[in-house]
Motif scaffolding. Structure first.
Motif: not given
Length: 166
Positions: A88-90, A96-98, A113-118, A120-129
Protein backbone atom coordinates in the motif's frame (compact mmCIF):
# COMPACT_ATOMS: atom_id res chain seq x y z
CA UNK A 1 0.31 -32.19 -12.43
CA UNK A 2 -2.66 -33.85 -10.73
CA UNK A 3 -0.39 -36.47 -9.09
CA UNK A 4 1.36 -33.76 -7.09
CA UNK A 5 -0.17 -32.44 -3.89
CA UNK A 6 -0.80 -28.74 -3.31
CA UNK A 7 2.16 -28.72 -0.91
CA UNK A 8 4.43 -30.22 -3.57
CA UNK A 9 3.30 -27.61 -6.05
CA UNK A 10 3.90 -24.77 -3.58
CA UNK A 11 7.34 -26.18 -2.79
CA UNK A 12 8.09 -26.23 -6.51
CA UNK A 13 7.18 -22.54 -6.84
CA UNK A 14 9.49 -21.68 -3.93
CA UNK A 15 12.29 -23.63 -5.59
CA UNK A 16 11.72 -21.78 -8.86
CA UNK A 17 11.76 -18.43 -7.11
CA UNK A 18 14.93 -19.34 -5.24
CA UNK A 19 16.63 -20.43 -8.46
CA UNK A 20 15.94 -17.12 -10.14
CA UNK A 21 12.81 -18.01 -12.10
CA UNK A 22 10.16 -15.87 -10.37
CA UNK A 23 8.10 -15.40 -13.55
CA UNK A 24 7.75 -19.17 -13.95
CA UNK A 25 6.87 -19.42 -10.25
CA UNK A 26 4.22 -16.73 -10.80
CA UNK A 27 2.68 -18.66 -13.71
CA UNK A 28 2.45 -21.79 -11.59
CA UNK A 29 0.99 -19.87 -8.66
CA UNK A 30 -1.66 -18.32 -10.87
CA UNK A 31 -2.59 -21.84 -12.02
CA UNK A 32 -2.72 -22.94 -8.38
CA UNK A 33 -4.92 -19.96 -7.56
CA UNK A 34 -7.37 -21.08 -10.22
CA UNK A 35 -7.30 -24.59 -8.78
CA UNK A 36 -7.49 -23.47 -5.12
CA UNK A 37 -9.25 -20.07 -5.18
CA UNK A 38 -10.13 -20.13 -1.46
CA UNK A 39 -6.78 -21.35 -0.14
CA UNK A 40 -5.07 -18.84 2.17
CA UNK A 41 -1.54 -20.14 1.67
CA UNK A 42 -1.85 -20.15 -2.12
CA UNK A 43 -3.15 -16.57 -2.02
CA UNK A 44 -0.28 -15.51 0.24
CA UNK A 45 2.41 -17.06 -1.94
CA UNK A 46 0.79 -15.53 -5.02
CA UNK A 47 0.85 -12.09 -3.37
CA UNK A 48 4.52 -12.47 -2.47
CA UNK A 49 5.60 -13.49 -5.96
CA UNK A 50 3.83 -10.47 -7.42
CA UNK A 51 5.73 -8.26 -4.96
CA UNK A 52 9.02 -9.96 -5.86
CA UNK A 53 8.35 -9.12 -9.51
CA UNK A 54 7.48 -5.49 -8.75
CA UNK A 55 3.80 -6.06 -9.55
CA UNK A 56 2.54 -4.44 -6.35
CA UNK A 57 -0.93 -3.51 -7.64
CA UNK A 58 -1.50 -7.12 -8.68
CA UNK A 59 -0.32 -8.35 -5.25
CA UNK A 60 -2.94 -6.42 -3.28
CA UNK A 61 -6.01 -8.61 -3.94
CA UNK A 62 -4.05 -11.74 -3.04
CA UNK A 63 -2.85 -10.21 0.22
CA UNK A 64 -6.38 -9.09 1.02
CA UNK A 65 -7.76 -12.53 0.19
CA UNK A 66 -5.30 -14.44 2.37
CA UNK A 67 -5.76 -12.07 5.32
CA UNK A 68 -9.52 -12.64 5.17
CA UNK A 69 -8.99 -16.36 5.79
CA UNK A 70 -8.79 -17.51 9.43
CA UNK A 71 -6.72 -20.56 8.45
CA UNK A 72 -3.72 -18.48 7.37
CA UNK A 73 -0.80 -19.55 9.57
CA UNK A 74 0.72 -17.13 12.06
CA UNK A 75 4.03 -16.73 10.19
CA UNK A 76 2.24 -16.13 6.89
CA UNK A 77 -0.22 -13.74 8.54
CA UNK A 78 2.64 -11.68 9.91
CA UNK A 79 4.27 -11.64 6.47
CA UNK A 80 1.00 -10.77 4.76
CA UNK A 81 0.32 -7.82 7.07
CA UNK A 82 3.82 -6.48 6.48
CA UNK A 83 3.63 -7.21 2.75
CA UNK A 84 0.24 -5.60 2.27
CA UNK A 85 1.13 -2.57 4.37
CA UNK A 86 4.39 -2.09 2.51
CA UNK A 87 2.65 -2.58 -0.84
CA UNK A 88 0.00 0.00 0.00
CA UNK A 89 2.83 2.39 0.90
CA UNK A 90 4.67 1.79 -2.38
CA UNK A 91 1.41 2.44 -4.23
CA UNK A 92 0.95 5.76 -2.38
CA UNK A 93 -2.02 4.45 -0.40
CA UNK A 94 -0.52 5.74 2.84
CA UNK A 95 -3.64 5.71 5.00
CA UNK A 96 -4.28 2.06 4.18
CA UNK A 97 -0.61 1.32 4.80
CA UNK A 98 -0.78 2.86 8.29
CA UNK A 99 -4.02 1.04 9.08
CA UNK A 100 -2.67 -2.34 7.95
CA UNK A 101 0.69 -1.96 9.64
CA UNK A 102 -0.93 -0.76 12.90
CA UNK A 103 -3.02 -3.93 12.84
CA UNK A 104 0.18 -5.90 12.32
CA UNK A 105 1.92 -4.19 15.24
CA UNK A 106 -1.13 -4.81 17.46
CA UNK A 107 -1.11 -8.51 16.57
CA UNK A 108 2.68 -8.90 16.64
CA UNK A 109 4.04 -6.21 18.99
CA UNK A 110 7.46 -7.87 19.20
CA UNK A 111 8.01 -7.62 15.42
CA UNK A 112 10.52 -4.86 14.80
CA UNK A 113 10.10 -5.04 11.02
CA UNK A 114 6.39 -4.23 11.31
CA UNK A 115 7.19 -1.28 13.57
CA UNK A 116 9.85 -0.06 11.14
CA UNK A 117 7.50 -0.22 8.16
CA UNK A 118 4.78 1.47 10.22
CA UNK A 119 7.19 4.31 11.00
CA UNK A 120 7.85 4.80 7.27
CA UNK A 121 4.12 4.90 6.52
CA UNK A 122 3.57 7.34 9.39
CA UNK A 123 6.26 9.55 7.91
CA UNK A 124 4.37 9.50 4.61
CA UNK A 125 1.18 10.63 6.34
CA UNK A 126 2.95 13.50 8.07
CA UNK A 127 2.93 11.85 11.49
CA UNK A 128 6.63 12.53 11.97
CA UNK A 129 6.58 12.60 15.75
CA UNK A 130 5.07 9.12 16.05
CA UNK A 131 7.32 7.79 13.30
CA UNK A 132 10.41 9.04 15.12
CA UNK A 133 9.14 7.75 18.47
CA UNK A 134 8.69 4.25 17.05
CA UNK A 135 12.16 4.22 15.55
CA UNK A 136 13.82 5.53 18.71
CA UNK A 137 12.02 2.94 20.85
CA UNK A 138 13.02 0.20 18.42
CA UNK A 139 16.63 1.39 18.38
CA UNK A 140 16.80 1.57 22.16
CA UNK A 141 15.29 -1.87 22.65
CA UNK A 142 17.11 -3.81 19.94
CA UNK A 143 20.49 -2.18 19.32
CA UNK A 144 23.62 -4.07 20.25
CA UNK A 145 25.72 -0.97 19.68
CA UNK A 146 27.53 -0.36 22.99
CA UNK A 147 27.10 3.41 22.75
CA UNK A 148 23.37 3.14 22.07
CA UNK A 149 23.07 0.71 24.96
CA UNK A 150 24.92 3.17 27.21
CA UNK A 151 22.31 5.83 26.46
CA UNK A 152 19.32 3.50 26.22
CA UNK A 153 17.37 5.10 29.07
CA UNK A 154 17.89 8.60 27.71
CA UNK A 155 16.83 7.51 24.21
CA UNK A 156 13.70 5.85 25.62
CA UNK A 157 12.92 8.98 27.63
CA UNK A 158 13.38 11.31 24.65
CA UNK A 159 11.26 9.02 22.49
CA UNK A 160 8.36 10.01 24.74
CA UNK A 161 9.05 13.72 24.28
CA UNK A 162 11.18 14.66 21.30
CA UNK A 163 11.26 18.27 22.45
CA UNK A 164 13.44 17.24 25.40
CA UNK A 165 11.17 18.58 28.11
CA UNK A 166 10.33 15.33 29.89
Amino acid sequence: MSAQTKTDLLDETERLRGEGSPEEARERLLALTAQYPDDAEVAYRTAVIHDVLGLEAEAVPYYERCLAKPELGTRDRRGALLGLGSTYRVLGRYGQAVETLRRGVEEFPEDGALRTFLSMALYNTGEHHEAMRLLLELTASTSEDPYVREYRRAIEQYAKDLHGTV
